[in-house]
Design an enzyme around this catalytic site. Structure first.
Site, PDB file in Angstrom:
ATOM      1  N   GLY A   1      -1.690  -1.941   8.217  1.00  0.00           N
ATOM      2  CA  GLY A   1      -2.487  -2.160   7.021  1.00  0.00           C
ATOM      3  C   GLY A   1      -3.239  -0.921   6.586  1.00  0.00           C
TER       4      GLY A   1
ATOM      5  CD  GLU B   1       2.941  -3.383   9.830  1.00  0.00           C
ATOM      6  OE1 GLU B   1       2.076  -3.256   8.952  1.00  0.00           O
ATOM      7  OE2 GLU B   1       3.800  -2.505  10.074  1.00  0.00           O
TER       8      GLU B   1
ATOM      9  CB  ALA C   1      -4.054  -6.230  10.285  1.00  0.00           C
TER      10      ALA C   1
ATOM     11  CD  GLU D   1       1.067  -2.855   4.706  1.00  0.00           C
ATOM     12  OE1 GLU D   1       2.144  -3.442   4.537  1.00  0.00           O
ATOM     13  OE2 GLU D   1       0.092  -3.386   5.287  1.00  0.00           O
TER      14      GLU D   1
END
Length: 259
Positions: A110, A133, A67, A113
């Site tokens: 992300g 994270e 992210a 993911e």
């Protein structure tokens, strides 16, 4: 070719669509604008009957390095909730077309993911995967814990999400995170070749296979087997099924129309 500044879309004549993330200055970090663009693109592709398979890539250098951390510096709980980013990811979940992620370089946070929203992951040898994270005082928030858990089990998942460690493509393959590992320069060509093969099959059969496989993993074995059996039986009422069988006996390539 259709493109935006951060996302490039190419739809080929063979029924394969290529979606390429293009934020090289940020190592393809997934900011809100990019997630919205991905969502809109996958909604469009899902409705396009000419598209039979999708290759998702970040290009030859990096898939997506997570992210955009700048988004996290001042965000509050209410602000993060009100973004409802789960709606953007849902467009990939709801896509009935098979998605192949072609991963070179980093697929972190992300980005990891995002890759796991695909049906097949082709990784270049130098690719690295991870959910780091925890190093930011956070945790995965777009399926990292749950998709890994279902793919590789509790103990391997706990290792990745609690340590934040990066794993190589070879390690990811051994764990079961990726489908195949190839030479870096072959990642995208191999994914495109595989997508072309899948696009040549009956789209009804392909979509039923994807739907039943995804739905079955969260059901009991008996329930999932019943779902599989019913989908199998339904396919016998398609023109594609008759074409496939006739082409086999006539020793010719099948011409599937999606009917």
């Amino acid at each position: 070719m259709e493109s935006t500044q951060i996302l490039k879309l190419t739809i080929q004549e063979d029924g394969v669509a290529i979606v390429e993330i293009h934020r090289p200055e940020a190592r393809n970090a997934l900011n809100l604008e990019l997630r919205q663009a991905l969502s809109e693109t996958f909604q469009q592709l899902n409705q396009d009957s000419s598209v039979r398979a999708i290759v998702l890539t970040g290009g030859e250098k990096v898939f997506a390095a997570g992210a955009d951390i700048k988004d996290f510096t001042t965000a509050t709980t209410a602000q993060m909730y009100l973004r409802h980013t789960e709606q953007y990811w849902q467009s990939l979940v709801d896509c009935s077309k098979p998605i192949i992620a072609a991963v070179n370089g980093y697929a972190l946070g992300g980005g990891c993911e995002l890759a796991m929203h695909a049906d097949i992951i082709i990784a270049g040898q130098s690719a690295q995967f991870g959910q780091p994270e925890v190093k930011l005082g956070l945790m995965p928030g777009a399926g990292g814990t749950q998709r890994l858990l279902r793919a590789i089990g509790k103990f391997q998942t706990m290792l990745l999400v609690l340590s934040g460690k990066f794993i190589s493509a070879a390690e990811a393959s051994q764990m079961g995170v990726v489908s195949e590992v190839v030479e870096d320069e072959q990642t995208i060509p191999h994914a495109l070749k595989l997508a072309k093969t899948i696009a040549g099959f009956s789209p009804i059969a392909v979509q039923q296979i994807k739907e039943v496989t995804n739905l079955g993993q969260d059901q009991s074995l008996q329930g999932a087997l019943a779902l599989e059996r019913k989908a199998f039986q339904i396919l016998f009422d398609t023109k594609d099924q008759k074409e496939g069988v006739n082409a086999f006996f006539e020793k010719r390539p099948a011409q599937y129309t999606g009917e």
